[in-house]
Design a protein around this motif. Structure first.
Motif, mmCIF file in Angstrom:
data_model
loop_
_atom_site.group_PDB
_atom_site.id
_atom_site.type_symbol
_atom_site.label_atom_id
_atom_site.label_comp_id
_atom_site.label_asym_id
_atom_site.label_seq_id
_atom_site.Cartn_x
_atom_site.Cartn_y
_atom_site.Cartn_z
ATOM 1 N N UNK A 292 16.793 25.176 10.694
ATOM 2 C CA UNK A 292 15.944 26.770 9.933
ATOM 3 C C UNK A 292 14.968 25.933 9.242
ATOM 4 N N UNK A 293 14.136 26.124 10.227
ATOM 5 C CA UNK A 293 12.239 25.609 9.040
ATOM 6 C C UNK A 293 12.185 26.637 8.242
ATOM 7 N N UNK A 294 12.732 26.621 6.727
ATOM 8 C CA UNK A 294 12.073 27.670 5.938
ATOM 9 C C UNK A 294 10.972 27.590 5.760
ATOM 10 N N UNK A 295 10.099 28.570 5.562
ATOM 11 C CA UNK A 295 8.497 28.165 5.481
ATOM 12 C C UNK A 295 7.614 27.329 6.294
ATOM 13 N N UNK A 296 8.116 26.605 7.289
ATOM 14 C CA UNK A 296 7.760 25.973 8.496
ATOM 15 C C UNK A 296 6.128 25.997 8.893
ATOM 16 N N UNK A 297 5.204 27.749 8.290
ATOM 17 C CA UNK A 297 3.809 27.348 8.355
ATOM 18 C C UNK A 297 3.721 26.771 9.981
ATOM 19 N N UNK A 298 2.823 26.118 10.337
ATOM 20 C CA UNK A 298 2.722 25.629 11.800
ATOM 21 C C UNK A 298 3.929 24.896 12.517
ATOM 22 N N UNK A 299 4.417 24.505 11.832
ATOM 23 C CA UNK A 299 5.709 23.883 12.768
ATOM 24 C C UNK A 299 5.722 22.428 12.942
ATOM 25 N N UNK A 300 4.710 21.896 11.950
ATOM 26 C CA UNK A 300 4.899 19.726 11.617
ATOM 27 C C UNK A 300 5.505 19.433 12.131
ATOM 28 N N UNK A 301 6.782 19.785 10.723
ATOM 29 C CA UNK A 301 8.618 19.471 9.875
ATOM 30 C C UNK A 301 8.979 20.167 11.454
ATOM 31 N N UNK A 302 9.259 21.528 11.671
ATOM 32 C CA UNK A 302 10.046 21.522 12.429
ATOM 33 C C UNK A 302 9.841 20.416 13.905
ATOM 34 N N UNK A 303 9.264 20.107 14.172
ATOM 35 C CA UNK A 303 8.693 19.336 15.535
ATOM 36 C C UNK A 303 8.683 17.907 15.502
ATOM 37 N N UNK A 304 10.169 17.422 14.106
ATOM 38 C CA UNK A 304 10.339 15.847 13.933
ATOM 39 C C UNK A 304 12.033 16.680 14.308
ATOM 40 N N UNK A 305 12.642 17.712 13.994
ATOM 41 C CA UNK A 305 14.232 17.957 14.829
ATOM 42 C C UNK A 305 13.844 18.232 15.914
ATOM 43 N N UNK A 306 12.849 19.315 16.126
ATOM 44 C CA UNK A 306 12.668 19.065 17.938
ATOM 45 C C UNK A 306 12.392 17.773 18.446
ATOM 46 N N UNK A 307 11.686 17.486 18.230
ATOM 47 C CA UNK A 307 11.526 16.101 18.974
ATOM 48 C C UNK A 307 12.664 15.067 19.584
ATOM 49 N N UNK A 308 13.719 15.594 18.527
ATOM 50 C CA UNK A 308 14.856 14.398 18.982
ATOM 51 C C UNK A 308 16.172 15.820 18.475
ATOM 52 N N UNK A 309 15.604 16.433 19.618
ATOM 53 C CA UNK A 309 16.511 17.336 20.711
ATOM 54 C C UNK A 309 17.072 18.230 19.651
ATOM 55 N N UNK A 310 17.355 18.591 18.996
ATOM 56 C CA UNK A 310 18.191 19.154 17.433
ATOM 57 C C UNK A 310 17.170 20.626 17.846
ATOM 58 N N UNK A 311 18.118 22.129 17.760
ATOM 59 C CA UNK A 311 17.508 23.042 18.026
ATOM 60 C C UNK A 311 16.708 23.676 17.007
ATOM 61 N N UNK A 312 15.309 24.302 17.008
ATOM 62 C CA UNK A 312 14.841 24.461 15.580
ATOM 63 C C UNK A 312 14.341 26.221 15.924
ATOM 64 N N UNK A 313 14.611 26.724 14.332
ATOM 65 C CA UNK A 313 14.417 27.964 14.630
ATOM 66 C C UNK A 313 13.368 27.689 13.417
ATOM 67 N N UNK A 314 11.937 28.245 13.167
ATOM 68 C CA UNK A 314 11.091 27.800 12.666
ATOM 69 C C UNK A 314 10.285 29.082 11.964
ATOM 70 N N UNK A 315 10.420 29.132 11.081
ATOM 71 C CA UNK A 315 10.443 30.780 9.904
ATOM 72 C C UNK A 315 9.031 30.637 9.686
ATOM 73 N N UNK A 316 7.866 31.346 8.916
ATOM 74 C CA UNK A 316 7.230 31.550 8.449
ATOM 75 C C UNK A 316 6.802 32.959 8.240
ATOM 76 N N UNK A 317 6.319 33.388 7.192
ATOM 77 C CA UNK A 317 6.174 35.142 7.098
ATOM 78 C C UNK A 317 4.794 35.241 7.017
ATOM 79 N N UNK A 318 4.011 34.481 7.075
ATOM 80 C CA UNK A 318 2.447 34.762 7.652
ATOM 81 C C UNK A 318 2.281 34.670 9.569
ATOM 82 N N UNK A 319 2.188 35.984 9.952
ATOM 83 C CA UNK A 319 1.747 36.060 10.952
ATOM 84 C C UNK A 319 0.735 35.004 11.684
ATOM 85 N N UNK A 320 -0.332 34.912 11.151
ATOM 86 C CA UNK A 320 -1.644 33.726 12.294
ATOM 87 C C UNK A 320 -0.289 32.341 12.041
#
Lengths: 466, 96
Positions: A292-320
């Motif tokens: 779980x990437x908490x405060x992921x913004x657009x998910x730049x760091x989430x993709x480091x994990x997803x790129x390794x085949x890890x299932x990622x839930x990428x949270x942010x509180x900003x709708x944009x």
């Protein structure tokens, strides 16, 4: 009737229910005998196969009837494919809700072509799996009876059209009304909140404003509905019309607080790249399968994990930020990242009947690893949350933590303290480590090159100091 | 069905909506939804028939002109999110 084995959300539809098989620990669905005729038609019409081929419905296999939770009523037991993470409509971005709406309409089109119809259109029946929305309720179909209108039309308008129109025309944050209204946004409320110019949109005029007025007008008037009939062509026309309206709705993710974060933050390239490589390194060390990437913004760091085949839930509180993250995921057809609108300082609570129908965020955990990157200063300083509370919370949602400490000397913390008195004498690296050590073991600690920040890998302790 | 017939039905539907008959059936909050759906669907169904008819005509004309099939997009003139941002999800995923 003993209903104890049922999933707490599975009680409204008499056609069947979901339950946890005690033996295998997997979720199964019982199909009741009252639904037999419809289930058989669903399969024999070819609709099930058509939806599975198009990846629009969760696949299932039939299992032994002895597994039935309520054998007296059981016709069949099916084992649906597991959905990795259950999310709710108020946690979706604009485009996620829009894609879910289009899926429901596409499914209804297919169903009508095969002599079936959707008997409900709940947004809670849609989940995102491998980056795409799919229907997870196999029992949502019934045989189409000639002349009958679409029974789920009102629900579709409340669950999809009204929130999308409000998000598009009034304010993107109005999707949060879903938290209050379990069965979608009441149309009279939507009609009141939409701007007057929506009266000039024929679709919104008819499906929301006139619809709301019609509901009000006929609420206390007896009407004989049995003699009124609608052809399949009219129903297909209605679906086609709703599709066109939904597709025309639009929201541009600009101007919110974090929408332009990466373009306005002067991260030194060197620091940014070093942080990315450290995150990758720490992920390898903790061997996480879910993040779980908490405060992921657009998910730049989430993709480091997803790129390794890890299932990622990428949270942010900003709708944009979440909208951009989803569009990125959709454009690149990424399968193991799910962007969601979640404010970690006020995570989704349990709600619905007996507060058990829908699970809180915490109940949907724990996750193997949580990313808490460039967030600690917002939690401690902007939200006044003590380090001890922050550590305890993350201990409850994650087995491992990749967390970044941002010191007071950092320009981002300077900005936070520029407009408020510094009442945070404990905001030091030493104090941060001291409090977190009560809940986690520090496995690795690395300075981020070109910055004053530190990145930690922590492992949750089985027993806590506090 | 001709377009005149379709408009006649639409008008009758609208009249039915405004002048409800007496009742033997149940009352619930969905009655208004049920009736507005019928009125909208009658009009939308007519448009849908016209669109389908036009689609078929287009195919016939295209075949005659080019000796082959040209894909007709009945919503080509509508603004679409996909045109303005990035590609929309294909709600029918089978062509991946």
């Amino acid at each position: 009737m003993n209903l104890d084995q049922r999933h707490p959300s599975s009680f409204r539809d008499p056609s069947g229910f979901v339950f946890l098989d005690q033996e295998s620990g997997v979720l199964l669905r019982q199909i009741n005998t009252v639904y037999r005729e419809h289930y058989d038609a669903f399969i024999s019409s070819g609709l099930y196969q058509a939806l599975i081929s198009a990846n629009q419905l969760v696949a299932h296999e039939e299992v032994a009837a002895r597994k039935a939770a309520e054998p007296m009523h059981a016709y069949k037991i099916i084992k649906p494919k597991k959905v990795p993470f259950i999310s709710y409509p108020f946690e979706w971005s604009f485009s996620q809700l829009q894609d879910a709406a289009l899926l429901v309409l596409a499914i209804q089109q297919k169903a009508l072509e095969r002599g079936m119809t959707l008997k409900d259109a709940s947004a809670y029946n849609i989940q995102f799996v491998e980056g795409r929305p799919i229907l997870i309720d196999t029992l949502s179909f019934e045989k189409y009876i000639s002349g009958r209108p679409w029974i789920a039309y009102r629900q579709f308008c409340q669950h999809f059209l009204a929130p999308l129109a409000l998000m598009s025309y009034t304010d993107i944050r109005l999707s949060q009304w879903f938290r209050v209204y379990l069965d979608g946004i009441p149309l009279d409320l939507a009609s009141k909140l939409l701007p007057r110019r929506t009266y000039f949109s024929l679709g919104l005029l008819a499906h929301i404003h006139l619809h709301a007025k019609s509901q009000h007008y006929f609420a206390d008037k007896p009407v004989n509905l049995s003699r009124r009939r609608l052809s399949v062509t009219s129903l297909l026309g209605l679906i086609d019309n709703l599709m066109a309206i939904i597709k025309r709705l639009y929201w541009d993710p600009k101007g919110t607080e974090w929408g332009e974060y990466y373009t306005v933050t002067n991260y030194a390239d060197q620091s940014f790249e070093h942080k990315k490589s450290l995150v990758g390194e720490f992920l390898e060390k903790c061997a996480a399968k879910s993040v779980w990437d908490v405060g992921a913004n657009e998910g730049v760091f989430s993709r480091i994990a997803s790129g390794k085949g890890i299932t990622v839930v990428s949270f942010d509180y900003d709708p944009a930020a979440v909208e951009k993250n989803y569009r990125w995921q959709r454009r690149n057809r990424e399968k193991n990242i799910l962007p969601l609108l979640i404010d970690i300082t006020n995570p989704s609570p349990s709600f619905g009947w007996a507060n058990q129908e829908r699970d809180s965020l915490l109940k949907r955990g724990p996750v193997d690893c949580a990313f808490v990157l460039a967030l600690i200063h917002h939690l401690r300083i902007s939200n006044n949350i003590p380090f001890q509370y922050i550590a305890r919370f993350f201990r409850s949602i994650a087995k491992n933590l990749i967390i970044e400490f941002v010191p007071k000397s950092d320009s981002q913390v300077h900005r936070l303290l520029a407009t408020r008195p510094d009442i945070f004498p404990d905001y030091t690296r030493e104090s941060f480590e001291f409090e977190f050590k009560n809940f986690f073991t520090i496995m690795a600690r690395e300075h981020i090159a070109g910055s004053e920040r530190t990145l930690y890998l922590m492992r949750a302790r089985s027993t806590t100091g506090k | 069905m001709t377009r005149n017939k379709f408009f006649l039905i639409a008008v009758i539907a609208a009249a039915m909506l405004v002048l409800p008959r007496n009742a033997r059936a149940y009352l619930d909050a969905s009655t208004g939804s049920y009736l507005i759906q019928m009125a909208i669907a009658l009009v939308a169904g007519g448009l849908f028939m016209f669109k389908t008819f036009w689609h078929r005509m287009w195919l016939v004309i295209s075949r005659k002109k080019k000796g082959g099939i040209t894909k007709f997009n009945p919503r080509a003139d509508e603004p679409n999110q996909a045109d303005r941002t990035d590609e929309r999800i294909d709600t029918d995923h089978e062509h991946e």
